[in-house]
Design an enzyme around this catalytic site. Structure first.
Site, PDB file in Angstrom:
ATOM      1  N   ASP A  82       0.865  -1.181   0.000  1.00 33.10           N
ATOM      2  CA  ASP A  82       0.000   0.000   0.000  1.00 33.10           C
ATOM      3  C   ASP A  82       0.902   1.231   0.000  1.00 33.10           C
ATOM      4  O   ASP A  82       2.028   1.155  -0.502  1.00 33.10           O
ATOM      5  CB  ASP A  82      -0.962  -0.064   1.203  1.00 33.10           C
ATOM      6  CG  ASP A  82      -2.256   0.689   0.936  1.00 33.10           C
ATOM      7  OD1 ASP A  82      -2.170   1.898   0.639  1.00 33.10           O
ATOM      8  OD2 ASP A  82      -3.349   0.098   1.014  1.00 33.10           O
ATOM      9  N   HIS A  97       2.263   2.090  -3.204  1.00 32.88           N
ATOM     10  CA  HIS A  97       1.313   3.031  -3.792  1.00 32.88           C
ATOM     11  C   HIS A  97       1.801   4.467  -3.722  1.00 32.88           C
ATOM     12  O   HIS A  97       1.039   5.394  -3.942  1.00 32.88           O
ATOM     13  CB  HIS A  97      -0.059   2.891  -3.124  1.00 32.88           C
ATOM     14  CG  HIS A  97      -0.720   1.569  -3.377  1.00 32.88           C
ATOM     15  ND1 HIS A  97      -1.987   1.267  -2.944  1.00 32.88           N
ATOM     16  CD2 HIS A  97      -0.282   0.466  -4.040  1.00 32.88           C
ATOM     17  CE1 HIS A  97      -2.303   0.028  -3.314  1.00 32.88           C
ATOM     18  NE2 HIS A  97      -1.282  -0.475  -3.979  1.00 32.88           N
TER      19      HIS A  97
END
Ligand SMILES: *[C@@H]1O[C@H](CO)[C@@H](O)[C@H](O)[C@H]1NC(C)=O
Length: 398
Positions: free
Chosen positions: A221, A244
């Site tokens: 993430d 991310h």
């Protein structure tokens, strides 16, 4: 006579030396050290060492002077633990030479290792292994899974250093800095697979004067996520990927929310990430804001969205009052300086701002982003600002 002189001279020197040693001694006195094995911890990886670790912490916490909690080489099984403060000692070092592994999740605790209301605590070295794989596969199979635990959280704390630590395979976030002040994260390594869910590297919220430097993050993430109430955050020399990207947000989920102010992100490298430098808000009413952000010296290597502001985050229809609503979060004074490299999608620069609260004071300078052999593009919605001449793709700011 000459002999007598030199021997008394010698004695005086000796006395002086002893005096000097005496003077030096208090400052060279070793800090009280509490080795978790002397409280019964076993470096075998399967005996539960939670209680010994906590007992060593309590002893250090009660010390009147500086104290060290020592985790020696070896693997120690630790269950969810809160290390409570405030402490009598104003300087505690948690020196980890070995590895802490999470006990099979009880699924009851939000955190694995939680430091609460502490000040002057430094965590040095070592590895913490959240052993998140079974939770990730539960989530991947769509079962009704527990939320999982953050590996390391500092809550309501100040003057904290996390240095040289390696965090692997957290169930949820790796490191969270929450409601804290004066936190240095340096020389940390974070790693989890690129497809592991919600394994953010470092998450900061409701905190001020936090620095994250010299840190390498590979995760599933956000490498670094920046939540409401973050001010004076400094991020420098961070590598990200897989992951991310570095994200301010998600913000604006609540009607009333503290803003994010004075964030610097410099000298970063993103490799194969979903985003590079992102600001993300929910498409719903909020009084939050993002103000005073400097992004500079970033290298993008095959990044999906190198520069992105997304104010229409609304992952499922029920989360926002209606799909037409716009974000209440006001974004202003955000500059991008010396951002270079390659985009993995055509739109390398995307400013998708709120129709009711347009972005203002966006600055682009020395931006050069390419997209294979075709031209990269920039798209703007409700975005005001200015660009210097050397900006590619050409700016769409008003
Ligand atoms: C912004 O934050 C930095 C640390 O990240 C700090 O040195 C600086 O003083 C802050 N600026 C203001 C205006 O508060």
């Amino acid at each position: 006579m000459a002999n007598q002189m030199s021997s008394s001279c010698f004695l005086i020197h000796l006395l002086l030396l002893l005096l000097l040693l005496q003077l030096l001694l208090p400052s060279t006195e070793a800090a009280a050290a509490y080795d978790i094995t002397s409280f019964g911890a076993k470096p075998d990886g399967h005996s539960d060492s939670t209680r010994p670790f906590l007992d060593a912490w309590s002893a250090a916490c009660r010390s009147s002077g500086p104290a060290t909690v020592h985790v020696p080489a070896g693997t120690f099984l630790i269950g969810p633990t809160t290390f409570p403060g405030p402490c009598k000692s104003s300087s505690i070092i948690v020196q980890i030479d070995g590895t802490l592994v999470a006990a099979p999740s009880s699924h009851a605790s939000e955190d694995w290792l939680l430091f609460h209301h502490v000040a002057g605590v430094s965590v040095y070295g070592g590895t913490i292994d959240g052993r998140g794989a079974s939770l990730w596969s539960c989530k991947a199979n769509g079962h009704n899974c527990p939320r999982g635990a953050t590996s390391l959280r500092f809550l309501g704390s100040k003057n904290i250093v996390i240095s040289g630590l390696t965090s692997i395979n957290s169930e949820l976030y790796h490191i969270v800095i929450d409601d804290s002040q004066g936190v240095t994260v340096q020389g940390v390594k974070i790693s989890a697979p690129g497809n592991s869910p919600n394994t953010d590297g470092v998450h900061v919220q409701m905190s001020t004067d936090v620095t994250v430097t010299g840190t390498g993050i590979k995760t599933g993430d956000d490498c670094i996520s920046i939540g409401p109430g973050t001010t004076n955050l400094w991020i420098e020399r961070v590598t990200c990927g897989p992951g991310h990207g570095i994200s301010i947000g998600s913000l604006g989920k609540e009607d009333q929310e503290q803003g994010v102010q004075n964030v610097t992100v410099k000298s970063t490298v993103f490799t194969g990430t979903e985003n590079g430098l992102r600001i993300k808000t929910w498409g719903r009413p909020s009084d939050g804001f993002v103000r005073g952000v400097v992004f500079e010296h970033a290298l993008m290597q095959n990044v999906q969205n190198p520069i992105i502001i997304d104010q229409n985050y609304c992952p499922d229809g029920n989360s926002c009052p209606n799909q037409q609503s716009s974000s209440g979060v006001k974004i202003s004074q955000v500059s991008y300086n010396d951002i270079q490299g390659s985009s993995a999608s055509q739109v390398a620069v995307k400013f998708d701002c709120s129709s009711s609260n347009p972005c203002s004071g966006i600055g682009l300078q020395d931006v050069k982003l390419t997209y294979g052999n075709s031209a990269a593009e920039a798209t703007c919605e409700h975005a005001d600002g200015s660009a210097s001449s050397a900006v590619e793709p050409p700016s769409c700011l008003l």
